[in-house]
Scaffold this motif. Structure first.
Motif, PDB file in Angstrom:
ATOM      1  N   VAL A   8       3.415  14.368  -9.636  1.00 38.01           N
ATOM      2  CA  VAL A   8       4.465  15.374  -9.808  1.00 38.01           C
ATOM      3  C   VAL A   8       4.895  15.436 -11.268  1.00 38.01           C
ATOM      4  O   VAL A   8       5.039  16.520 -11.842  1.00 38.01           O
ATOM      5  CB  VAL A   8       5.670  15.077  -8.891  1.00 38.01           C
ATOM      6  N   VAL A   9       5.072  14.289 -11.899  1.00 33.44           N
ATOM      7  CA  VAL A   9       5.475  14.238 -13.311  1.00 33.44           C
ATOM      8  C   VAL A   9       4.420  14.918 -14.185  1.00 33.44           C
ATOM      9  O   VAL A   9       4.741  15.699 -15.078  1.00 33.44           O
ATOM     10  CB  VAL A   9       5.720  12.784 -13.763  1.00 33.44           C
ATOM     11  N   LYS A  10       3.145  14.651 -13.909  1.00 34.68           N
ATOM     12  CA  LYS A  10       2.062  15.234 -14.698  1.00 34.68           C
ATOM     13  C   LYS A  10       2.010  16.758 -14.579  1.00 34.68           C
ATOM     14  O   LYS A  10       1.553  17.436 -15.485  1.00 34.68           O
ATOM     15  CB  LYS A  10       0.715  14.650 -14.280  1.00 34.68           C
ATOM     16  N   GLN A  11       2.480  17.300 -13.468  1.00 38.74           N
ATOM     17  CA  GLN A  11       2.462  18.746 -13.271  1.00 38.74           C
ATOM     18  C   GLN A  11       3.607  19.440 -14.002  1.00 38.74           C
ATOM     19  O   GLN A  11       3.670  20.661 -14.025  1.00 38.74           O
ATOM     20  CB  GLN A  11       2.513  19.075 -11.784  1.00 38.74           C
ATOM     21  N   ASN A  12       4.503  18.651 -14.563  1.00 39.22           N
ATOM     22  CA  ASN A  12       5.625  19.196 -15.325  1.00 39.22           C
ATOM     23  C   ASN A  12       6.439  20.202 -14.503  1.00 39.22           C
ATOM     24  O   ASN A  12       6.807  21.269 -14.995  1.00 39.22           O
ATOM     25  CB  ASN A  12       5.128  19.819 -16.634  1.00 39.22           C
ATOM     26  N   LEU A  13       6.693  19.868 -13.253  1.00 36.49           N
ATOM     27  CA  LEU A  13       7.461  20.740 -12.376  1.00 36.49           C
ATOM     28  C   LEU A  13       8.939  20.686 -12.727  1.00 36.49           C
ATOM     29  O   LEU A  13       9.449  19.666 -13.172  1.00 36.49           O
ATOM     30  CB  LEU A  13       7.287  20.328 -10.916  1.00 36.49           C
ATOM     31  N   LYS A  14       9.580  21.790 -12.487  1.00 34.89           N
ATOM     32  CA  LYS A  14      11.017  21.870 -12.715  1.00 34.89           C
ATOM     33  C   LYS A  14      11.658  22.332 -11.409  1.00 34.89           C
ATOM     34  O   LYS A  14      11.281  23.360 -10.856  1.00 34.89           O
ATOM     35  CB  LYS A  14      11.300  22.868 -13.835  1.00 34.89           C
ATOM     36  N   ARG A  28       4.236   5.700  -5.550  1.00 38.50           N
ATOM     37  CA  ARG A  28       4.231   5.721  -7.023  1.00 38.50           C
ATOM     38  C   ARG A  28       3.174   6.686  -7.553  1.00 38.50           C
ATOM     39  O   ARG A  28       3.420   7.411  -8.527  1.00 38.50           O
ATOM     40  CB  ARG A  28       4.017   4.319  -7.571  1.00 38.50           C
ATOM     41  N   GLN A  29       2.004   6.716  -6.918  1.00 36.43           N
ATOM     42  CA  GLN A  29       0.950   7.632  -7.342  1.00 36.43           C
ATOM     43  C   GLN A  29       1.367   9.082  -7.121  1.00 36.43           C
ATOM     44  O   GLN A  29       1.132   9.943  -7.974  1.00 36.43           O
ATOM     45  CB  GLN A  29      -0.353   7.338  -6.594  1.00 36.43           C
ATOM     46  N   GLU A  30       1.988   9.372  -5.988  1.00 33.63           N
ATOM     47  CA  GLU A  30       2.469  10.728  -5.699  1.00 33.63           C
ATOM     48  C   GLU A  30       3.491  11.170  -6.747  1.00 33.63           C
ATOM     49  O   GLU A  30       3.456  12.301  -7.233  1.00 33.63           O
ATOM     50  CB  GLU A  30       3.103  10.789  -4.315  1.00 33.63           C
ATOM     51  N   SER A  61       0.824  -1.213   0.000  1.00 34.28           N
ATOM     52  CA  SER A  61       0.000   0.000   0.000  1.00 34.28           C
ATOM     53  C   SER A  61       0.858   1.263   0.000  1.00 34.28           C
ATOM     54  O   SER A  61       0.543   2.247  -0.668  1.00 34.28           O
ATOM     55  CB  SER A  61      -0.949   0.009   1.195  1.00 34.28           C
ATOM     56  N   ARG A  62       1.959   1.237   0.712  1.00 36.29           N
ATOM     57  CA  ARG A  62       2.862   2.409   0.755  1.00 36.29           C
ATOM     58  C   ARG A  62       3.572   2.571  -0.583  1.00 36.29           C
ATOM     59  O   ARG A  62       3.757   3.687  -1.059  1.00 36.29           O
ATOM     60  CB  ARG A  62       3.875   2.247   1.895  1.00 36.29           C
TER      61      ARG A  62
END
Length: 80
Positions: free
Chosen positions: A36-42, A30-32, A24-25
């Protein structure tokens, strides 16, 4: 509030570290990370002269926002 302290106990890969956790952890982490990847953060690491006034201004605003949400009283001044 939750604060995590992590030490690498000899893990060669991130997946090797994940394998030590409950399913579960692992799924939650992995979901978190996908979010972050989807937000395209730099994320940039700045040191010394690369830190400009605008960076300090943003940092101070983040600090004040955290104070408002968590503690209620700012101890550091902008000049600090």
């Amino acid at each position: 509030a939750i604060q995590y302290h992590w030490n690498n106990d000899g893990y060669k890969t991130f997946d090797e570290f994940l394998a030590t956790l409950k399913q579960s952890r692992r799924k939650s982490i992995r979901q978190e990370r996908k979010k972050v990847v989807k937000q395209n953060l730099k994320i940039l690491r700045l040191t010394g002269d690369a830190i400009e006034r605008k960076h300090w201004e943003a940092f101070y605003e983040f600090y004040l926002s955290t104070v408002d949400k968590k503690w209620g009283q700012a101890y550091f001044t902008r000049e600090f």
